[in-house]
Design a protein around this motif. Sequence first.
Motif, mmCIF file in Angstrom:
data_model
loop_
_atom_site.group_PDB
_atom_site.id
_atom_site.type_symbol
_atom_site.label_atom_id
_atom_site.label_comp_id
_atom_site.label_asym_id
_atom_site.label_seq_id
_atom_site.Cartn_x
_atom_site.Cartn_y
_atom_site.Cartn_z
ATOM 1 N N TYR A 57 11.964 -44.091 35.866
ATOM 2 C CA TYR A 57 10.882 -44.304 36.819
ATOM 3 C C TYR A 57 9.995 -45.421 36.274
ATOM 4 N N ARG A 58 9.653 -46.406 37.128
ATOM 5 C CA ARG A 58 8.898 -47.584 36.674
ATOM 6 C C ARG A 58 7.722 -47.876 37.600
ATOM 7 N N GLU A 59 6.718 -48.536 36.987
ATOM 8 C CA GLU A 59 5.583 -49.027 37.760
ATOM 9 C C GLU A 59 4.829 -50.033 36.897
ATOM 10 N N ILE A 60 4.249 -51.035 37.537
ATOM 11 C CA ILE A 60 3.381 -51.988 36.856
ATOM 12 C C ILE A 60 1.988 -51.359 36.802
ATOM 13 N N ILE A 61 1.398 -51.307 35.608
ATOM 14 C CA ILE A 61 0.079 -50.693 35.456
ATOM 15 C C ILE A 61 -0.863 -51.668 34.743
ATOM 16 N N PRO A 62 -2.168 -51.502 34.957
ATOM 17 C CA PRO A 62 -3.126 -52.351 34.244
ATOM 18 C C PRO A 62 -3.278 -51.890 32.798
ATOM 19 N N MET A 63 -3.554 -52.838 31.911
ATOM 20 C CA MET A 63 -3.809 -52.528 30.501
ATOM 21 C C MET A 63 -5.319 -52.469 30.314
ATOM 22 N N ILE A 64 -5.857 -51.290 30.061
ATOM 23 C CA ILE A 64 -7.288 -51.117 29.886
ATOM 24 C C ILE A 64 -7.519 -50.487 28.514
ATOM 25 N N LYS A 65 -8.172 -51.218 27.637
ATOM 26 C CA LYS A 65 -8.424 -50.757 26.270
ATOM 27 C C LYS A 65 -9.376 -49.556 26.273
#
Length: 172
Positions: free
Chosen positions: A93-101
């Motif tokens: 299962y895949r999805e593009i997600i934001p990188m939030i520190k």
Amino acid sequence: MKKYFYLILPIFVCFACEDVISVDLDEGESKLVIEATALQYENTEQSQLLVKLSETIPFYSNEMAPVSNAEVKVTINHETLTLIETFEGSGEYREIIPMIKNQDYELSVISNNEEYRGVTQLQTTVPFDYVEQAKGKSFDPDLISIEAYFTDPAEEENYYYLNFIQKETEES
């Protein structure tokens, strides 16, 4: 004569009979295995989240047991994203997600009417200074070794995961 005996004894020991022992292992109840990895795209604030779902298999089995038809979601900053199975029956299962520190990422998996949850934070990494490829640096002269160099900030507690993937070419 005694000297010859000590010379011949190791030869017999090296060519001793060998029996294959097959052990009957108890097969326990199958369990769900969840493997999740987020790899950040270079020079962006996004990453590819990959969640692989499978079931445990017997020790002597060569077949993988991917899990399909599961509901896989990730919640980031009060926004829930649903992951889509890449190919039917793949268990990926895949999805593009934001990188939030320093932000919590909550993974939720529902499979066979059971829910599994986990929470983590994405870790920041440092860029490579340079990468070298060499042949014959190990015990096997045909083996290609890859050495990656980076500068680790001393003031931060960091963890690194290096994953090298061999891309198939027409020649290989």
